[in-house]
Motif scaffolding. Structure first.
Motif, mmCIF file in Angstrom:
data_model
loop_
_atom_site.group_PDB
_atom_site.id
_atom_site.type_symbol
_atom_site.label_atom_id
_atom_site.label_comp_id
_atom_site.label_asym_id
_atom_site.label_seq_id
_atom_site.Cartn_x
_atom_site.Cartn_y
_atom_site.Cartn_z
ATOM 1 N N ALA A 253 -6.508 19.524 9.390
ATOM 2 C CA ALA A 253 -6.546 18.653 10.571
ATOM 3 C C ALA A 253 -7.960 18.156 10.880
ATOM 4 O O ALA A 253 -8.129 17.094 11.495
ATOM 5 N N ASP A 254 -9.001 18.932 10.450
ATOM 6 C CA ASP A 254 -10.369 18.495 10.777
ATOM 7 C C ASP A 254 -10.884 17.408 9.813
ATOM 8 O O ASP A 254 -11.999 16.934 9.953
ATOM 9 N N ASN A 255 -10.077 17.002 8.840
ATOM 10 C CA ASN A 255 -10.470 15.884 7.969
ATOM 11 C C ASN A 255 -9.828 14.590 8.459
ATOM 12 O O ASN A 255 -8.624 14.535 8.680
ATOM 13 N N ASP A 256 -10.663 13.553 8.612
ATOM 14 C CA ASP A 256 -10.156 12.234 9.010
ATOM 15 C C ASP A 256 -10.083 11.414 7.709
ATOM 16 O O ASP A 256 -11.109 10.982 7.187
ATOM 17 N N VAL A 257 -8.861 11.286 7.157
ATOM 18 C CA VAL A 257 -8.730 10.717 5.805
ATOM 19 C C VAL A 257 -8.207 9.283 5.840
ATOM 20 O O VAL A 257 -7.193 8.994 6.480
ATOM 21 N N TRP A 258 -8.928 8.410 5.122
ATOM 22 C CA TRP A 258 -8.561 6.993 5.016
ATOM 23 C C TRP A 258 -8.344 6.620 3.561
ATOM 24 O O TRP A 258 -8.985 7.158 2.676
ATOM 25 N N LEU A 259 -7.455 5.662 3.354
ATOM 26 C CA LEU A 259 -7.289 5.105 2.007
ATOM 27 C C LEU A 259 -7.574 3.611 2.050
ATOM 28 O O LEU A 259 -6.967 2.890 2.841
ATOM 29 N N LEU A 260 -8.538 3.177 1.262
ATOM 30 C CA LEU A 260 -8.877 1.750 1.219
ATOM 31 C C LEU A 260 -8.129 1.114 0.048
ATOM 32 O O LEU A 260 -8.311 1.496 -1.110
ATOM 33 N N ASP A 261 -7.270 0.149 0.378
ATOM 34 C CA ASP A 261 -6.417 -0.510 -0.608
ATOM 35 C C ASP A 261 -6.798 -1.990 -0.632
ATOM 36 O O ASP A 261 -6.992 -2.589 0.430
ATOM 37 N N HIS A 262 -6.892 -2.605 -1.811
ATOM 38 C CA HIS A 262 -7.242 -4.031 -1.822
ATOM 39 C C HIS A 262 -6.067 -4.895 -1.334
ATOM 40 O O HIS A 262 -6.251 -6.048 -1.004
ATOM 41 N N ASP A 263 -4.857 -4.291 -1.278
ATOM 42 C CA ASP A 263 -3.657 -5.049 -0.933
ATOM 43 C C ASP A 263 -3.316 -4.802 0.557
ATOM 44 O O ASP A 263 -2.794 -3.734 0.922
ATOM 45 N N ALA A 264 -3.619 -5.804 1.394
ATOM 46 C CA ALA A 264 -3.487 -5.623 2.847
ATOM 47 C C ALA A 264 -2.037 -5.405 3.273
ATOM 48 O O ALA A 264 -1.748 -4.583 4.156
ATOM 49 N N GLU A 265 -1.109 -6.096 2.596
ATOM 50 C CA GLU A 265 0.307 -5.977 2.975
ATOM 51 C C GLU A 265 0.796 -4.550 2.693
ATOM 52 O O GLU A 265 1.436 -3.913 3.521
ATOM 53 N N ARG A 266 0.412 -4.029 1.513
ATOM 54 C CA ARG A 266 0.833 -2.667 1.145
ATOM 55 C C ARG A 266 0.184 -1.640 2.084
ATOM 56 O O ARG A 266 0.834 -0.702 2.538
ATOM 57 N N ALA A 267 -1.112 -1.863 2.401
ATOM 58 C CA ALA A 267 -1.814 -0.921 3.296
ATOM 59 C C ALA A 267 -1.105 -0.864 4.647
ATOM 60 O O ALA A 267 -0.895 0.227 5.200
ATOM 61 N N ALA A 268 -0.679 -2.015 5.167
ATOM 62 C CA ALA A 268 -0.018 -2.056 6.480
ATOM 63 C C ALA A 268 1.332 -1.339 6.412
ATOM 64 O O ALA A 268 1.736 -0.644 7.340
ATOM 65 N N ARG A 269 2.018 -1.489 5.282
ATOM 66 C CA ARG A 269 3.337 -0.891 5.121
ATOM 67 C C ARG A 269 3.263 0.642 5.054
ATOM 68 O O ARG A 269 4.068 1.351 5.644
ATOM 69 N N ILE A 270 2.243 1.150 4.340
ATOM 70 C CA ILE A 270 2.179 2.606 4.130
ATOM 71 C C ILE A 270 1.464 3.316 5.278
ATOM 72 O O ILE A 270 1.711 4.496 5.518
ATOM 73 N N ASN A 271 0.586 2.605 5.969
ATOM 74 C CA ASN A 271 -0.325 3.196 6.946
ATOM 75 C C ASN A 271 0.255 4.407 7.697
ATOM 76 O O ASN A 271 1.259 4.296 8.384
ATOM 77 N N GLY A 272 -0.405 5.565 7.534
ATOM 78 C CA GLY A 272 -0.021 6.753 8.304
ATOM 79 C C GLY A 272 1.078 7.595 7.691
ATOM 80 O O GLY A 272 1.368 8.666 8.206
ATOM 81 N N LYS A 273 1.690 7.142 6.584
ATOM 82 C CA LYS A 273 2.836 7.917 6.067
ATOM 83 C C LYS A 273 2.703 8.141 4.557
ATOM 84 O O LYS A 273 3.398 7.515 3.771
#
Ligand code: PAF
Length: 319
Positions: A23-43
């Motif tokens: 829980a103490d890690n704030d993890v992000w994934l940078l994807d070049h595909d904005a549509e895919r990033a929005a679809r997956i965000n958080g899950k």
């Protein structure tokens, strides 16, 4: 710790899912595909054997939205290293740690030629990961991850990498800080030199190379050629590369190699970063590597066949 993984492919997604378990890690994934990033965000879904976990990972296609990070893991294909770094400069401050994870060796030349935001560390991992679908990764076993700098860095940077080693271990990933990371990069390269192209040529899972006498002889010859190049460069490959490649082939007998997966998905392969990069080094040194030369031409021929016929405007998925 704020951690950004660049590239939502199998390895990037696996690192994200494992690190997000704390829980103490704030993890992000940078994807070049904005549509895919929005679809997956958080899950981000992680499958381990029969179990399934949902991990909280923020996805974005915009590095400026993510902002400065403590740790950046660059998990894109070798050919996308320059684009990956150039598109993520907003993540870096002088204290950010960058670790790059690519197959082959051509990314090392790319990194050496670029103006980088920080001095990178290099990672070599034997973690098994398969991407079932975007945002859903399967854990295929906990292999060892090694990390290290290619050249000397200030003591403070060394300490930061020690902290990353602890962070990975706390997340359940066996990890080791090493002083000779280049030797391990080459050890992995030689395994890929022996397996990947041949699985494409024979269109088979890794293990089939061991039962086909012709394929096995080529595997051994390709690795021996690679080892000769490594020795000429002063690289001390830590384990006997032929037995190591045969062991990996057996341990991953049912696997479809990453290169054969690329061919089956009609995507550009990493032949240039693996056998092709070896060929370049051999040429510079005046060493003859006929088997690798043949492997490169045959895979390029197969690849050209489908890349030339790709529909106009289609863009291979750059996971
Ligand atoms: O690239 C791959 O597929 C893997 O590195 C390996 C070890 C050959 C297993 O399939």
């Amino acid at each position: 710790m704020k951690i950004v993984i660049i590239g939502p492919g199998a390895l990037g997604s696996l690192f994200a899912a494992e690190l997000a378990a704390r829980a103490d890690n704030d993890v992000w994934l940078l994807d070049h595909d904005a549509e895919r990033a929005a679809r997956i965000n958080g899950k981000l879904l992680l499958t381990v054997g029969e179990q399934e976990f949902c991990r909280l990972v923020s996805f974005s296609a915009d590095a400026t939205r993510i902002g400065p990070a403590d740790l950046v893991l660059l998990c894109v294909k070798s050919r996308d290293v320059a684009a990956g770094i150039n598109g993520s400069r907003a993540l870096f401050t002088p204290t950010t740690i960058l670790i790059t994870f690519q197959n082959g060796i051509s990314h090392l030349d790319t990194l050496a030629q670029m103006k980088l935001p920080v001095q990178p560390a290099v990672g070599v991992t034997a973690m098994g990961a398969t991407l079932k679908a975007p945002g859903h990764v399967c854990h295929g076993g906990h292999g060892l991850t090694r990390i290290g700098f290619l050249s000397p860095v200030p003591r403070e940077k060394e300490k930061q990498l020690d902290r990353v080693e602890d962070l990975f271990r706390q997340a359940g990933m066996p990890t080791e800080r090493v002083a000779n990371i280049l030797d391990f990069v080459w050890a992995k390269l030689l395994v890929n030199v022996g397996i990947n192209a041949l699985t494409v040529i024979y269109d088979c899972p890794n293990g089939d190379l061991l039962v086909n006498a012709e394929a096995k002889a080529k595997l051994v010859a390709a690795v021996l050629e690679g080892h000769a190049v490594a020795r000429a460069l002063g690289i001390d490959v830590p384990t006997d590369p032929v037995s190591q490649t045969l062991t990996v082939c057996e341990a991953t007998a049912a696997n479809i190699s990453s290169m054969l997966q690329d061919v089956r998905r009609r995507r550009p392969t990493e032949i240039g970063a693996i056998n092709g990069a070896l060929l370049d080094k051999a040429r510079e040194l005046g060493i003859d590597v006929p088997v690798n030369s043949e492997l490169v031409s045959r895979v390029r021929q197969i690849e050209d066949g489908y890349l030339r016929t790709a529909p106009r405007g289609s863009c291979p998925d750059r996971l």
